[in-house]
Design a protein around this motif. Structure first.
Motif, short mmCIF file in Angstrom:
data_model
loop_
_atom_site.label_atom_id
_atom_site.label_comp_id
_atom_site.label_asym_id
_atom_site.label_seq_id
_atom_site.Cartn_x
_atom_site.Cartn_y
_atom_site.Cartn_z
N TRP D 8 0.82 -1.22 0.00
CA TRP D 8 0.00 0.00 0.00
C TRP D 8 0.85 1.27 0.00
N ILE D 9 2.09 1.19 0.44
CA ILE D 9 2.95 2.38 0.42
C ILE D 9 3.25 2.77 -1.02
N LYS D 10 3.55 1.77 -1.84
CA LYS D 10 3.77 1.98 -3.28
C LYS D 10 2.53 2.63 -3.91
N GLU D 11 1.35 2.15 -3.55
CA GLU D 11 0.11 2.69 -4.15
C GLU D 11 -0.15 4.12 -3.69
N HIS D 12 0.10 4.42 -2.41
CA HIS D 12 -0.13 5.77 -1.90
C HIS D 12 0.85 6.77 -2.51
N ILE D 13 2.09 6.35 -2.68
CA ILE D 13 3.10 7.27 -3.23
C ILE D 13 2.99 7.32 -4.75
N GLY D 14 2.43 6.28 -5.35
CA GLY D 14 2.18 6.29 -6.78
C GLY D 14 3.34 5.81 -7.63
N LYS D 15 4.34 5.22 -6.99
CA LYS D 15 5.44 4.62 -7.77
C LYS D 15 6.11 3.51 -6.94
N SER D 16 6.74 2.59 -7.65
CA SER D 16 7.39 1.47 -6.94
C SER D 16 8.86 1.76 -6.69
N GLU D 17 9.37 2.76 -7.38
CA GLU D 17 10.81 3.00 -7.28
C GLU D 17 11.12 4.41 -7.77
N GLU D 18 12.11 5.04 -7.15
CA GLU D 18 12.55 6.33 -7.71
C GLU D 18 14.03 6.53 -7.39
N LEU D 19 14.62 7.40 -8.19
CA LEU D 19 16.04 7.72 -8.03
C LEU D 19 16.09 9.14 -7.51
N ILE D 20 16.74 9.36 -6.37
CA ILE D 20 16.87 10.74 -5.89
C ILE D 20 18.34 11.05 -5.60
N GLU D 21 18.64 12.32 -5.65
CA GLU D 21 19.98 12.78 -5.26
C GLU D 21 19.87 13.19 -3.80
N LEU D 22 20.62 12.49 -2.95
CA LEU D 22 20.50 12.72 -1.51
C LEU D 22 21.13 14.07 -1.13
N PRO D 23 20.34 14.98 -0.54
CA PRO D 23 20.93 16.27 -0.09
C PRO D 23 22.01 16.02 0.96
N ASP D 24 23.00 16.88 1.03
CA ASP D 24 24.14 16.69 1.92
C ASP D 24 23.74 16.57 3.39
N ASP D 25 22.67 17.28 3.79
CA ASP D 25 22.31 17.28 5.21
C ASP D 25 21.38 16.12 5.61
N VAL D 26 21.13 15.21 4.67
CA VAL D 26 20.31 14.04 4.99
C VAL D 26 21.23 12.84 5.20
N LYS D 27 21.42 12.47 6.46
CA LYS D 27 22.44 11.46 6.78
C LYS D 27 21.89 10.18 7.42
N THR D 28 20.60 10.21 7.76
CA THR D 28 19.99 9.01 8.37
C THR D 28 18.62 8.76 7.73
N ILE D 29 18.08 7.58 7.98
CA ILE D 29 16.74 7.24 7.49
C ILE D 29 15.73 8.25 8.02
N SER D 30 15.87 8.59 9.28
CA SER D 30 14.96 9.53 9.90
C SER D 30 14.96 10.87 9.15
N GLU D 31 16.13 11.34 8.82
CA GLU D 31 16.23 12.61 8.07
C GLU D 31 15.68 12.46 6.66
N LEU D 32 15.86 11.26 6.07
CA LEU D 32 15.30 11.02 4.73
C LEU D 32 13.77 11.08 4.77
N ILE D 33 13.20 10.50 5.82
CA ILE D 33 11.74 10.51 5.95
C ILE D 33 11.23 11.96 6.07
N ASN D 34 11.92 12.76 6.85
CA ASN D 34 11.54 14.18 6.97
C ASN D 34 11.67 14.90 5.64
#
Lengths: 83, 158, 158, 83
Positions: D8-34
Protein backbone atom coordinates in the motif's frame (compact mmCIF):
# COMPACT_ATOMS: atom_id res chain seq x y z
CA UNK A 1 -9.38 -68.40 23.11
CA UNK A 2 -7.21 -67.06 20.30
CA UNK A 3 -3.70 -66.04 21.25
CA UNK A 4 -1.59 -64.01 18.80
CA UNK A 5 2.15 -63.45 18.90
CA UNK A 6 4.14 -60.83 17.00
CA UNK A 7 7.73 -59.92 16.15
CA UNK A 8 10.47 -61.84 18.07
CA UNK A 9 7.86 -63.36 20.41
CA UNK A 10 6.21 -65.06 17.43
CA UNK A 11 9.62 -66.38 16.33
CA UNK A 12 10.58 -67.66 19.78
CA UNK A 13 7.26 -69.43 20.30
CA UNK A 14 7.28 -70.68 16.72
CA UNK A 15 3.77 -69.64 15.73
CA UNK A 16 1.85 -66.47 15.06
CA UNK A 17 -1.47 -67.66 16.44
CA UNK A 18 -3.00 -70.51 18.38
CA UNK A 19 -6.35 -71.61 19.69
CA UNK A 20 -6.48 -72.82 23.29
CA UNK A 21 -9.20 -73.94 25.65
CA UNK A 22 -8.86 -71.74 28.70
CA UNK A 23 -8.68 -73.81 31.94
CA UNK A 24 -11.29 -72.81 34.49
CA UNK A 25 -8.75 -71.59 37.02
CA UNK A 26 -7.09 -69.15 34.58
CA UNK A 27 -8.94 -65.88 35.02
CA UNK A 28 -6.37 -63.15 34.36
CA UNK A 29 -3.55 -62.42 31.91
CA UNK A 30 -1.09 -63.06 34.71
CA UNK A 31 -2.54 -66.52 35.27
CA UNK A 32 -2.50 -67.18 31.51
CA UNK A 33 1.21 -66.31 31.38
CA UNK A 34 1.89 -68.78 34.22
CA UNK A 35 -0.20 -71.43 32.53
CA UNK A 36 1.63 -71.05 29.20
CA UNK A 37 5.05 -70.87 30.86
CA UNK A 38 4.42 -74.28 32.40
CA UNK A 39 3.50 -75.84 29.05
CA UNK A 40 7.04 -75.82 27.66
CA UNK A 41 10.39 -74.02 27.62
CA UNK A 42 9.64 -71.89 24.51
CA UNK A 43 6.89 -70.07 26.38
CA UNK A 44 8.95 -69.92 29.56
CA UNK A 45 11.90 -68.27 27.79
CA UNK A 46 9.61 -65.65 26.28
CA UNK A 47 7.59 -64.86 29.38
CA UNK A 48 10.58 -64.42 31.71
CA UNK A 49 11.07 -61.21 29.70
CA UNK A 50 7.71 -60.04 31.06
CA UNK A 51 8.84 -56.40 31.27
CA UNK A 52 9.46 -56.35 27.51
CA UNK A 53 6.04 -57.68 26.60
CA UNK A 54 2.92 -55.68 25.82
CA UNK A 55 -0.50 -57.29 26.04
CA UNK A 56 -3.80 -56.65 24.29
CA UNK A 57 -7.23 -58.14 24.95
CA UNK A 58 -9.61 -57.89 22.00
CA UNK A 59 -7.25 -55.44 20.26
CA UNK A 60 -7.03 -53.04 23.22
CA UNK A 61 -3.98 -52.57 25.45
CA UNK A 62 -4.39 -54.15 28.88
CA UNK A 63 -2.37 -55.06 31.97
CA UNK A 64 -1.46 -58.41 33.54
CA UNK A 65 -4.34 -57.99 36.00
CA UNK A 66 -6.96 -57.81 33.25
CA UNK A 67 -9.64 -60.49 33.53
CA UNK A 68 -10.06 -62.77 30.54
CA UNK A 69 -12.56 -65.34 29.27
CA UNK A 70 -12.53 -68.10 26.68
CA UNK A 71 -14.06 -65.82 24.02
CA UNK A 72 -11.29 -63.27 24.12
CA UNK A 73 -8.54 -62.63 21.61
CA UNK A 74 -5.26 -62.11 23.46
CA UNK A 75 -2.06 -60.76 21.88
CA UNK A 76 1.49 -60.70 23.20
CA UNK A 77 4.00 -58.44 21.47
CA UNK A 78 7.12 -56.35 22.09
CA UNK A 79 7.01 -52.55 22.40
CA UNK A 80 6.06 -51.19 19.00
CA UNK A 81 8.62 -49.87 16.50
CA UNK A 82 6.62 -48.47 13.60
CA UNK A 83 6.56 -44.98 12.15
CA UNK B 1 -14.47 -27.90 22.34
CA UNK B 2 -17.32 -29.72 20.62
CA UNK B 3 -16.76 -33.37 21.51
CA UNK B 4 -19.01 -34.50 18.68
CA UNK B 5 -17.26 -32.71 15.84
CA UNK B 6 -16.37 -34.86 12.85
CA UNK B 7 -13.56 -34.14 10.47
CA UNK B 8 -12.47 -36.06 7.37
CA UNK B 9 -10.08 -38.74 8.62
CA UNK B 10 -8.31 -41.20 6.35
CA UNK B 11 -6.39 -44.13 7.81
CA UNK B 12 -4.73 -46.69 5.57
CA UNK B 13 -2.41 -49.63 6.21
CA UNK B 14 -1.02 -50.72 2.86
CA UNK B 15 1.81 -52.47 1.05
CA UNK B 16 1.88 -49.92 -1.77
CA UNK B 17 3.70 -46.61 -1.77
CA UNK B 18 1.82 -43.33 -1.36
CA UNK B 19 1.90 -40.04 -3.27
CA UNK B 20 2.60 -37.08 -0.96
CA UNK B 21 1.26 -34.52 -3.46
CA UNK B 22 -2.00 -36.39 -3.85
CA UNK B 23 -2.44 -36.79 -0.10
CA UNK B 24 -1.63 -33.12 0.52
CA UNK B 25 -4.15 -32.06 -2.14
CA UNK B 26 -6.89 -34.17 -0.51
CA UNK B 27 -6.28 -32.23 2.73
CA UNK B 28 -6.74 -28.88 0.93
CA UNK B 29 -10.22 -27.46 0.93
CA UNK B 30 -11.78 -24.06 0.93
CA UNK B 31 -11.17 -23.03 4.53
CA UNK B 32 -7.87 -24.79 5.14
CA UNK B 33 -4.83 -22.55 5.24
CA UNK B 34 -2.12 -24.89 6.45
CA UNK B 35 -1.09 -28.48 5.91
CA UNK B 36 1.73 -30.04 7.90
CA UNK B 37 2.91 -33.45 6.89
CA UNK B 38 5.42 -35.95 8.13
CA UNK B 39 7.08 -38.56 5.94
CA UNK B 40 9.18 -41.30 7.53
CA UNK B 41 11.79 -42.92 5.33
CA UNK B 42 13.86 -46.15 5.56
CA UNK B 43 17.47 -45.33 6.43
CA UNK B 44 20.40 -47.20 4.97
CA UNK B 45 22.33 -47.53 8.21
CA UNK B 46 21.35 -48.24 11.81
CA UNK B 47 23.70 -46.24 14.05
CA UNK B 48 22.55 -47.93 17.24
CA UNK B 49 23.76 -51.35 16.11
CA UNK B 50 26.37 -49.95 13.67
CA UNK B 51 24.99 -51.97 10.80
CA UNK B 52 24.07 -51.52 7.14
CA UNK B 53 20.36 -51.96 6.40
CA UNK B 54 19.70 -53.62 3.05
CA UNK B 55 15.98 -53.99 3.60
CA UNK B 56 13.38 -53.72 6.30
CA UNK B 57 10.17 -55.65 6.81
CA UNK B 58 7.21 -54.24 8.70
CA UNK B 59 4.55 -56.39 10.30
CA UNK B 60 1.52 -55.22 12.23
CA UNK B 61 -1.53 -56.43 14.14
CA UNK B 62 -4.41 -56.07 11.66
CA UNK B 63 -7.47 -54.55 13.28
CA UNK B 64 -5.72 -53.29 16.39
CA UNK B 65 -3.47 -51.01 14.31
CA UNK B 66 -6.44 -49.22 12.78
CA UNK B 67 -8.18 -48.96 16.18
CA UNK B 68 -5.12 -47.46 17.86
CA UNK B 69 -4.51 -44.94 15.06
CA UNK B 70 -8.19 -43.91 15.16
CA UNK B 71 -7.89 -43.26 18.91
CA UNK B 72 -4.77 -41.14 18.41
CA UNK B 73 -6.33 -39.10 15.61
CA UNK B 74 -9.50 -38.61 17.65
CA UNK B 75 -7.49 -37.26 20.60
CA UNK B 76 -5.73 -34.96 18.16
CA UNK B 77 -8.88 -33.39 16.75
CA UNK B 78 -10.49 -33.10 20.16
CA UNK B 79 -7.45 -31.14 21.31
CA UNK B 80 -6.70 -28.95 18.30
CA UNK B 81 -8.89 -27.13 15.81
CA UNK B 82 -7.99 -29.11 12.69
CA UNK B 83 -9.92 -29.64 9.46
CA UNK B 84 -8.63 -33.03 8.30
CA UNK B 85 -6.13 -35.79 9.06
CA UNK B 86 -4.57 -38.60 7.05
CA UNK B 87 -2.38 -41.45 8.31
CA UNK B 88 -0.91 -43.95 5.84
CA UNK B 89 1.46 -46.64 7.07
CA UNK B 90 3.14 -49.18 4.82
CA UNK B 91 3.77 -52.81 5.72
CA UNK B 92 5.86 -55.52 4.07
CA UNK B 93 9.39 -55.30 2.69
CA UNK B 94 10.92 -51.85 2.12
CA UNK B 95 14.30 -50.63 0.89
CA UNK B 96 16.47 -47.68 2.01
CA UNK B 97 14.95 -44.29 0.99
CA UNK B 98 11.49 -45.93 0.64
CA UNK B 99 8.67 -44.04 2.29
CA UNK B 100 7.23 -45.79 5.39
CA UNK B 101 4.64 -43.48 6.87
CA UNK B 102 2.67 -40.35 5.98
CA UNK B 103 0.90 -38.24 8.59
CA UNK B 104 -0.81 -35.12 7.25
CA UNK B 105 -2.95 -32.64 9.15
CA UNK B 106 -4.80 -29.61 7.82
CA UNK B 107 -5.98 -26.62 9.80
CA UNK B 108 -6.97 -23.01 9.44
CA UNK B 109 -3.96 -22.09 11.58
CA UNK B 110 -0.48 -23.39 11.13
CA UNK B 111 0.47 -24.01 14.77
CA UNK B 112 -2.49 -26.36 15.22
CA UNK B 113 -1.37 -28.29 12.16
CA UNK B 114 2.23 -28.50 13.42
CA UNK B 115 1.25 -29.58 16.92
CA UNK B 116 -1.35 -32.15 15.98
CA UNK B 117 0.87 -33.75 13.31
CA UNK B 118 3.73 -33.93 15.82
CA UNK B 119 1.37 -35.38 18.45
CA UNK B 120 0.02 -38.05 16.08
CA UNK B 121 3.56 -39.12 15.13
CA UNK B 122 4.75 -39.30 18.74
CA UNK B 123 1.78 -41.43 19.76
CA UNK B 124 1.86 -43.59 16.65
CA UNK B 125 5.49 -44.39 17.55
CA UNK B 126 4.53 -45.64 21.01
CA UNK B 127 1.05 -47.11 20.50
CA UNK B 128 0.38 -48.35 16.95
CA UNK B 129 1.26 -52.07 16.78
CA UNK B 130 3.91 -52.17 14.05
CA UNK B 131 7.26 -53.96 14.30
CA UNK B 132 10.28 -53.50 12.09
CA UNK B 133 12.91 -56.09 11.32
CA UNK B 134 16.11 -54.84 9.66
CA UNK B 135 17.86 -57.13 7.23
CA UNK B 136 21.26 -57.41 5.59
CA UNK B 137 23.21 -60.33 4.15
CA UNK B 138 24.56 -61.27 7.58
CA UNK B 139 21.60 -60.88 9.87
CA UNK B 140 17.97 -60.16 10.49
CA UNK B 141 17.33 -58.02 13.55
CA UNK B 142 14.09 -56.89 15.15
CA UNK B 143 14.44 -53.19 15.88
CA UNK B 144 14.60 -52.36 19.59
CA UNK B 145 12.15 -49.76 20.75
CA UNK B 146 13.41 -46.33 21.63
CA UNK B 147 13.09 -45.11 25.20
CA UNK B 148 13.25 -41.61 23.69
CA UNK B 149 9.95 -42.30 21.91
CA UNK B 150 8.25 -42.78 25.28
CA UNK B 151 9.76 -39.49 26.42
CA UNK B 152 8.57 -37.75 23.24
CA UNK B 153 5.00 -38.92 23.79
CA UNK B 154 5.05 -37.73 27.40
CA UNK B 155 5.57 -34.10 26.37
CA UNK B 156 1.88 -33.96 25.38
CA UNK B 157 0.86 -34.88 28.95
CA UNK B 158 -2.27 -36.93 28.39
CA UNK C 1 27.52 -27.56 16.80
CA UNK C 2 29.83 -27.15 13.81
CA UNK C 3 29.23 -23.59 12.63
CA UNK C 4 30.69 -24.37 9.21
CA UNK C 5 28.47 -27.30 8.33
CA UNK C 6 26.79 -27.11 4.96
CA UNK C 7 23.55 -28.83 4.12
CA UNK C 8 21.65 -28.89 0.83
CA UNK C 9 19.44 -25.80 0.85
CA UNK C 10 17.03 -24.93 -1.95
CA UNK C 11 15.27 -21.55 -2.00
CA UNK C 12 12.97 -20.58 -4.86
CA UNK C 13 10.65 -17.64 -5.46
CA UNK C 14 8.47 -18.52 -8.41
CA UNK C 15 5.17 -17.92 -10.20
CA UNK C 16 4.65 -21.61 -10.98
CA UNK C 17 3.11 -24.19 -8.71
CA UNK C 18 5.29 -26.79 -6.96
CA UNK C 19 5.00 -30.57 -6.61
CA UNK C 20 5.06 -31.65 -2.96
CA UNK C 21 5.97 -35.27 -3.81
CA UNK C 22 8.93 -34.18 -5.92
CA UNK C 23 10.18 -31.78 -3.25
CA UNK C 24 9.79 -34.40 -0.51
CA UNK C 25 11.71 -36.94 -2.61
CA UNK C 26 14.58 -34.48 -3.10
CA UNK C 27 14.86 -34.22 0.69
CA UNK C 28 15.14 -38.01 1.04
CA UNK C 29 18.60 -39.42 1.03
CA UNK C 30 20.39 -42.35 2.57
CA UNK C 31 20.67 -41.13 6.17
CA UNK C 32 17.46 -39.09 6.42
CA UNK C 33 14.70 -40.68 8.44
CA UNK C 34 12.18 -37.87 8.72
CA UNK C 35 10.81 -35.15 6.50
CA UNK C 36 8.42 -32.54 7.84
CA UNK C 37 6.79 -30.20 5.39
CA UNK C 38 4.45 -27.27 5.56
CA UNK C 39 2.16 -26.24 2.71
CA UNK C 40 0.29 -22.94 2.90
CA UNK C 41 -2.87 -22.66 0.85
CA UNK C 42 -5.05 -19.72 -0.32
CA UNK C 43 -8.29 -19.65 1.65
CA UNK C 44 -11.61 -18.72 0.11
CA UNK C 45 -12.76 -16.49 2.94
CA UNK C 46 -11.04 -13.96 5.17
CA UNK C 47 -12.66 -14.17 8.61
CA UNK C 48 -10.94 -11.06 9.92
CA UNK C 49 -12.60 -8.81 7.38
CA UNK C 50 -15.58 -11.14 6.82
CA UNK C 51 -15.05 -11.19 3.08
CA UNK C 52 -14.97 -13.69 0.23
CA UNK C 53 -11.58 -14.01 -1.44
CA UNK C 54 -11.82 -14.57 -5.19
CA UNK C 55 -8.11 -14.23 -5.80
CA UNK C 56 -4.94 -13.13 -4.10
CA UNK C 57 -1.85 -11.47 -5.52
CA UNK C 58 1.54 -11.78 -3.88
CA UNK C 59 4.34 -9.31 -4.43
CA UNK C 60 7.81 -9.39 -2.92
CA UNK C 61 11.11 -7.55 -2.77
CA UNK C 62 13.38 -9.44 -5.20
CA UNK C 63 16.82 -9.97 -3.76
CA UNK C 64 15.92 -9.15 -0.19
CA UNK C 65 13.43 -12.03 -0.03
CA UNK C 66 16.09 -14.58 -0.92
CA UNK C 67 18.57 -13.02 1.53
CA UNK C 68 16.09 -13.09 4.41
CA UNK C 69 15.05 -16.68 3.75
CA UNK C 70 18.70 -17.72 3.56
CA UNK C 71 19.31 -16.13 6.98
CA UNK C 72 16.31 -17.93 8.49
CA UNK C 73 17.34 -21.31 7.06
CA UNK C 74 20.92 -20.79 8.23
CA UNK C 75 19.73 -20.12 11.78
CA UNK C 76 17.63 -23.24 11.55
CA UNK C 77 20.47 -25.55 10.59
CA UNK C 78 22.82 -24.00 13.10
CA UNK C 79 20.29 -24.74 15.82
CA UNK C 80 19.03 -28.20 14.82
CA UNK C 81 20.74 -31.23 13.35
CA UNK C 82 19.00 -31.30 9.97
CA UNK C 83 20.11 -32.82 6.66
CA UNK C 84 18.35 -30.58 4.13
CA UNK C 85 15.90 -27.70 3.74
CA UNK C 86 13.73 -26.40 0.93
CA UNK C 87 11.69 -23.19 0.81
CA UNK C 88 9.52 -22.42 -2.22
CA UNK C 89 7.29 -19.34 -2.21
CA UNK C 90 4.99 -18.41 -5.04
CA UNK C 91 4.31 -14.87 -6.23
CA UNK C 92 1.71 -13.40 -8.58
CA UNK C 93 -2.00 -14.13 -8.75
CA UNK C 94 -3.38 -17.16 -6.92
CA UNK C 95 -6.85 -18.63 -6.44
CA UNK C 96 -8.49 -20.27 -3.40
CA UNK C 97 -7.00 -23.74 -2.65
CA UNK C 98 -3.84 -22.84 -4.64
CA UNK C 99 -0.60 -23.67 -2.91
CA UNK C 100 1.37 -20.59 -1.75
CA UNK C 101 4.39 -21.84 0.13
CA UNK C 102 6.32 -25.05 0.73
CA UNK C 103 8.79 -25.45 3.60
CA UNK C 104 10.37 -28.89 3.90
CA UNK C 105 13.06 -30.02 6.31
CA UNK C 106 14.76 -33.40 6.53
CA UNK C 107 16.56 -34.82 9.52
CA UNK C 108 17.71 -38.07 11.04
CA UNK C 109 15.33 -37.43 13.94
CA UNK C 110 11.74 -36.36 13.65
CA UNK C 111 11.61 -33.75 16.40
CA UNK C 112 14.43 -31.76 14.79
CA UNK C 113 12.50 -31.81 11.52
CA UNK C 114 9.27 -30.67 13.21
CA UNK C 115 10.94 -27.88 15.18
CA UNK C 116 13.07 -26.47 12.38
CA UNK C 117 10.21 -26.50 9.87
CA UNK C 118 7.98 -24.75 12.42
CA UNK C 119 10.75 -22.24 13.14
CA UNK C 120 11.35 -21.46 9.46
CA UNK C 121 7.61 -20.85 8.90
CA UNK C 122 7.28 -18.60 11.95
CA UNK C 123 10.24 -16.48 10.88
CA UNK C 124 9.31 -16.43 7.22
CA UNK C 125 5.94 -15.02 8.31
CA UNK C 126 7.56 -12.11 10.13
CA UNK C 127 10.73 -11.44 8.10
CA UNK C 128 10.48 -12.46 4.44
CA UNK C 129 9.33 -9.43 2.40
CA UNK C 130 6.12 -10.70 0.79
CA UNK C 131 2.81 -8.85 0.73
CA UNK C 132 -0.61 -10.25 -0.09
CA UNK C 133 -3.51 -8.38 -1.55
CA UNK C 134 -6.91 -10.11 -1.44
CA UNK C 135 -9.33 -9.46 -4.26
CA UNK C 136 -13.02 -9.91 -4.97
CA UNK C 137 -15.44 -8.17 -7.32
CA UNK C 138 -16.04 -5.37 -4.81
CA UNK C 139 -12.62 -4.61 -3.45
CA UNK C 140 -8.91 -5.11 -3.35
CA UNK C 141 -7.44 -5.22 0.15
CA UNK C 142 -3.85 -5.47 1.30
CA UNK C 143 -3.75 -8.08 4.06
CA UNK C 144 -3.00 -6.66 7.50
CA UNK C 145 -0.18 -8.33 9.32
CA UNK C 146 -0.96 -10.56 12.25
CA UNK C 147 0.28 -9.58 15.68
CA UNK C 148 0.00 -13.29 16.52
CA UNK C 149 2.75 -13.97 13.96
CA UNK C 150 5.14 -11.80 15.97
CA UNK C 151 4.18 -13.75 19.09
CA UNK C 152 4.71 -17.07 17.27
CA UNK C 153 8.23 -16.05 16.23
CA UNK C 154 9.09 -14.99 19.77
CA UNK C 155 8.61 -18.51 21.13
CA UNK C 156 11.98 -19.46 19.58
CA UNK C 157 13.70 -16.79 21.68
CA UNK C 158 16.47 -15.64 19.38
CA UNK D 1 19.99 6.82 -4.18
CA UNK D 2 17.34 4.28 -5.17
CA UNK D 3 14.19 4.22 -3.05
CA UNK D 4 11.74 1.33 -3.38
CA UNK D 5 8.16 1.18 -2.13
CA UNK D 6 5.97 -1.89 -1.70
CA UNK D 7 2.34 -2.84 -1.06
CA UNK D 8 0.00 0.00 0.00
CA UNK D 9 2.95 2.38 0.42
CA UNK D 10 3.77 1.98 -3.28
CA UNK D 11 0.11 2.69 -4.15
CA UNK D 12 -0.13 5.77 -1.90
CA UNK D 13 3.10 7.27 -3.23
CA UNK D 14 2.18 6.29 -6.78
CA UNK D 15 5.44 4.62 -7.77
CA UNK D 16 7.39 1.47 -6.94
CA UNK D 17 10.81 3.00 -7.28
CA UNK D 18 12.55 6.33 -7.71
CA UNK D 19 16.04 7.72 -8.03
CA UNK D 20 16.87 10.74 -5.89
CA UNK D 21 19.98 12.78 -5.26
CA UNK D 22 20.50 12.72 -1.51
CA UNK D 23 20.93 16.27 -0.09
CA UNK D 24 24.14 16.69 1.92
CA UNK D 25 22.31 17.28 5.21
CA UNK D 26 20.31 14.04 4.99
CA UNK D 27 22.44 11.46 6.78
CA UNK D 28 19.99 9.01 8.37
CA UNK D 29 16.74 7.24 7.49
CA UNK D 30 14.96 9.53 9.90
CA UNK D 31 16.23 12.61 8.07
CA UNK D 32 15.30 11.02 4.73
CA UNK D 33 11.74 10.51 5.95
CA UNK D 34 11.54 14.18 6.97
CA UNK D 35 13.00 15.28 3.66
CA UNK D 36 10.49 13.21 1.63
CA UNK D 37 7.54 14.25 3.83
CA UNK D 38 8.29 17.86 2.99
CA UNK D 39 8.31 17.17 -0.77
CA UNK D 40 4.57 16.63 -1.05
CA UNK D 41 1.43 15.38 0.70
CA UNK D 42 1.59 11.84 -0.73
CA UNK D 43 4.80 11.19 1.14
CA UNK D 44 3.56 13.01 4.22
CA UNK D 45 0.40 10.88 4.40
CA UNK D 46 2.45 7.70 4.17
CA UNK D 47 5.17 8.64 6.62
CA UNK D 48 2.84 9.80 9.40
CA UNK D 49 2.13 6.06 9.71
CA UNK D 50 5.77 5.61 10.71
CA UNK D 51 4.99 2.82 13.19
CA UNK D 52 3.52 0.72 10.37
CA UNK D 53 6.54 1.06 8.12
CA UNK D 54 9.53 -1.26 7.93
CA UNK D 55 12.78 -0.06 6.42
CA UNK D 56 15.64 -1.79 4.63
CA UNK D 57 19.01 -0.42 3.55
CA UNK D 58 20.66 -2.48 0.82
CA UNK D 59 18.15 -5.29 1.33
CA UNK D 60 18.77 -5.60 5.07
CA UNK D 61 16.36 -4.51 7.80
CA UNK D 62 17.43 -1.30 9.55
CA UNK D 63 16.11 1.33 11.95
CA UNK D 64 15.35 5.02 11.51
CA UNK D 65 18.75 5.85 13.04
CA UNK D 66 20.68 3.95 10.37
CA UNK D 67 23.17 6.13 8.47
CA UNK D 68 22.73 6.29 4.72
CA UNK D 69 24.68 7.50 1.70
CA UNK D 70 23.85 8.33 -1.90
CA UNK D 71 24.93 4.83 -3.08
CA UNK D 72 22.42 3.00 -0.92
CA UNK D 73 19.21 1.27 -1.94
CA UNK D 74 16.48 2.12 0.56
CA UNK D 75 13.12 0.36 0.81
CA UNK D 76 9.96 1.30 2.69
CA UNK D 77 7.29 -1.36 3.17
CA UNK D 78 4.54 -2.50 5.54
CA UNK D 79 4.99 -5.47 7.92
CA UNK D 80 5.24 -8.56 5.76
CA UNK D 81 2.27 -10.86 5.09
CA UNK D 82 3.67 -13.80 3.13
CA UNK D 83 3.65 -17.50 3.90
Amino acid sequence: MIIKYFSWIKEHIGKSEELIELPDDVKTISELINYLSNLNDDYKKVFVKKDLIKIAVNKTYCSVETKISNNDEIAFFPPVTGG
Amino acid sequence: MDQKKKIPVKIKIQINDFDVSKETKILQENQTGAIVSFVGVVRGFDEKINSVIESMTLEHYPGMTELEIKKIVKQSYERWDITGATVIHRIGKLLPTDQIVFVGVSSRHRQNAFDSCNFIMDWLKTKAPFWKVEENEHQKKWVDYNLSDDEAAKKWSI
